[in-house]
Design a protein around this motif. Sequence first.
Motif, PDB file in Angstrom:
ATOM      1  N   UNK A 260      11.981   3.267  20.879  1.00  0.00           N
ATOM      2  CA  UNK A 260      13.067   2.656  20.111  1.00  0.00           C
ATOM      3  C   UNK A 260      12.916   2.925  18.618  1.00  0.00           C
ATOM      4  N   UNK A 261      14.009   2.708  17.888  1.00  0.00           N
ATOM      5  CA  UNK A 261      14.004   2.623  16.428  1.00  0.00           C
ATOM      6  C   UNK A 261      14.702   1.323  16.054  1.00  0.00           C
ATOM      7  N   UNK A 262      14.338   0.770  14.913  1.00  0.00           N
ATOM      8  CA  UNK A 262      14.952  -0.471  14.434  1.00  0.00           C
ATOM      9  C   UNK A 262      15.764  -0.193  13.178  1.00  0.00           C
ATOM     10  N   UNK A 263      16.950  -0.807  13.108  1.00  0.00           N
ATOM     11  CA  UNK A 263      17.809  -0.676  11.927  1.00  0.00           C
ATOM     12  C   UNK A 263      18.111  -2.077  11.423  1.00  0.00           C
ATOM     13  N   UNK A 264      17.724  -2.359  10.179  1.00  0.00           N
ATOM     14  CA  UNK A 264      17.848  -3.695   9.604  1.00  0.00           C
ATOM     15  C   UNK A 264      18.639  -3.656   8.306  1.00  0.00           C
ATOM     16  N   UNK A 265      19.006  -4.838   7.819  1.00  0.00           N
ATOM     17  CA  UNK A 265      19.660  -4.942   6.517  1.00  0.00           C
ATOM     18  C   UNK A 265      21.161  -4.911   6.597  1.00  0.00           C
ATOM     19  N   UNK A 266      21.774  -4.260   5.605  1.00  0.00           N
ATOM     20  CA  UNK A 266      23.234  -4.271   5.456  1.00  0.00           C
ATOM     21  C   UNK A 266      23.904  -3.245   6.356  1.00  0.00           C
ATOM     22  N   UNK A 267      23.843  -3.521   7.669  1.00  0.00           N
ATOM     23  CA  UNK A 267      24.572  -2.742   8.659  1.00  0.00           C
ATOM     24  C   UNK A 267      25.375  -3.713   9.510  1.00  0.00           C
ATOM     25  N   UNK A 268      26.363  -3.182  10.217  1.00  0.00           N
ATOM     26  CA  UNK A 268      27.250  -4.054  10.988  1.00  0.00           C
ATOM     27  C   UNK A 268      26.532  -4.764  12.125  1.00  0.00           C
ATOM     28  N   UNK A 269      25.635  -4.037  12.815  1.00  0.00           N
ATOM     29  CA  UNK A 269      24.960  -4.613  13.977  1.00  0.00           C
ATOM     30  C   UNK A 269      23.471  -4.278  13.926  1.00  0.00           C
ATOM     31  N   UNK A 270      22.679  -4.986  13.111  1.00  0.00           N
ATOM     32  CA  UNK A 270      21.247  -4.708  13.043  1.00  0.00           C
ATOM     33  C   UNK A 270      20.576  -4.979  14.377  1.00  0.00           C
ATOM     34  N   UNK A 271      19.528  -4.221  14.661  1.00  0.00           N
ATOM     35  CA  UNK A 271      18.816  -4.426  15.916  1.00  0.00           C
ATOM     36  C   UNK A 271      17.902  -3.269  16.234  1.00  0.00           C
ATOM     37  N   UNK A 272      17.376  -3.301  17.461  1.00  0.00           N
ATOM     38  CA  UNK A 272      16.492  -2.250  17.949  1.00  0.00           C
ATOM     39  C   UNK A 272      17.251  -1.428  18.987  1.00  0.00           C
ATOM     40  N   UNK A 273      17.163  -0.092  18.853  1.00  0.00           N
ATOM     41  CA  UNK A 273      17.974   0.790  19.682  1.00  0.00           C
ATOM     42  C   UNK A 273      17.085   1.793  20.417  1.00  0.00           C
ATOM     43  N   UNK A 274      17.424   2.026  21.692  1.00  0.00           N
ATOM     44  CA  UNK A 274      16.633   2.919  22.526  1.00  0.00           C
ATOM     45  C   UNK A 274      16.867   4.375  22.145  1.00  0.00           C
ATOM     46  N   UNK A 275      15.811   5.172  22.261  1.00  0.00           N
ATOM     47  CA  UNK A 275      15.896   6.619  22.049  1.00  0.00           C
ATOM     48  C   UNK A 275      16.077   7.281  23.406  1.00  0.00           C
ATOM     49  N   UNK A 276      17.182   7.976  23.584  1.00  0.00           N
ATOM     50  CA  UNK A 276      17.450   8.616  24.870  1.00  0.00           C
ATOM     51  C   UNK A 276      17.635  10.124  24.747  1.00  0.00           C
ATOM     52  N   UNK A 277      17.177  10.679  23.622  1.00  0.00           N
ATOM     53  CA  UNK A 277      17.315  12.113  23.395  1.00  0.00           C
ATOM     54  C   UNK A 277      16.095  12.616  22.645  1.00  0.00           C
ATOM     55  N   UNK A 278      15.903  13.929  22.647  1.00  0.00           N
ATOM     56  CA  UNK A 278      14.720  14.515  22.026  1.00  0.00           C
ATOM     57  C   UNK A 278      14.765  14.488  20.504  1.00  0.00           C
ATOM     58  N   UNK A 279      15.972  14.491  19.948  1.00  0.00           N
ATOM     59  CA  UNK A 279      16.121  14.467  18.488  1.00  0.00           C
ATOM     60  C   UNK A 279      17.129  13.385  18.119  1.00  0.00           C
ATOM     61  N   UNK A 280      16.695  12.455  17.291  1.00  0.00           N
ATOM     62  CA  UNK A 280      17.564  11.382  16.812  1.00  0.00           C
ATOM     63  C   UNK A 280      17.566  11.412  15.293  1.00  0.00           C
ATOM     64  N   UNK A 281      18.735  11.588  14.689  1.00  0.00           N
ATOM     65  CA  UNK A 281      18.817  11.671  13.233  1.00  0.00           C
ATOM     66  C   UNK A 281      19.056  10.291  12.621  1.00  0.00           C
TER      67      UNK A 281
END
Length: 263
Positions: free
Chosen positions: A144-165
């Motif tokens: 997973x990666x976590x996105x926090x702060x001033x975003x619409x939907x903060x949270x932890x998101x699963x990685x389902x691909x070899x490259x995530x930008x």
Amino acid sequence: MKKKNVVFSIVTALMLISCATPKVAYFQNVQPGAAETVSEPMEIRIRPGDKISILVNSKDQLLVNLFNLPVITRQIGMTSNNNTSQGISGYTVNDEGNIDFPVLGNVHVEGMTRAEIAAYIKKELMEKNLVKDPVVTVEFMNLTVSVLGEVAHPGRFSIDKDRLTLLEALSLAGDLTIYGKRDNILVQREENGTKVFYRVNINTGEDLYTSPVYYLQQNDVVYVEPNSVRARQSTVNGNNVRSTSFWISLASLLTTITVLIVK
């Protein structure tokens, strides 16, 4: 007349300052048809603690069952015996970077990509004459990666691909709000047991695409800082048009100016 002009200028300046809005456009320096150099693609590589599924298939289904973990059936709720779900068991990489694979034993997978793990398992099965022409599929399970702060939907998101930008992670979080700083996004990454911090300006394509964190890794934390407008709103005495203190201060200033004009 001059005094009235001074008053008007002061009030206008105050209103413009209080109503100022942050820049929200991405890639402000990118010209149509321009090409930006992107940092070298970085694929997700397995680390200790990661969990992966490995599925082996071939024409001899009975044979490949020896190499596949059982499917787990989970009960969902208590109202019906048929209310269940199924999932494939996974391998958790130990501290030495190994997994215990059926028949093959310990297999070192640390530092390998999904494709490399699949190719290695396939080669071992064929060289040991265990399975003829196997098809090996590897999937991430707990990355997973976590996105926090001033975003619409903060949270932890699963990685389902070899490259995530970084842009893809922000889109998973519903994009930045209008109050997020686009020129100073923080990315925290663990490298060799140390927390390393990177800053990225997504207002400019050059800074974004050449950043070492343009491609994210598992367990990265992306933090979008609030801009000055949001910071002022978060305080009781914030100086903005939505705060009571602003209008009280403005009324006091206008009263003082009026008294001076009358005199």
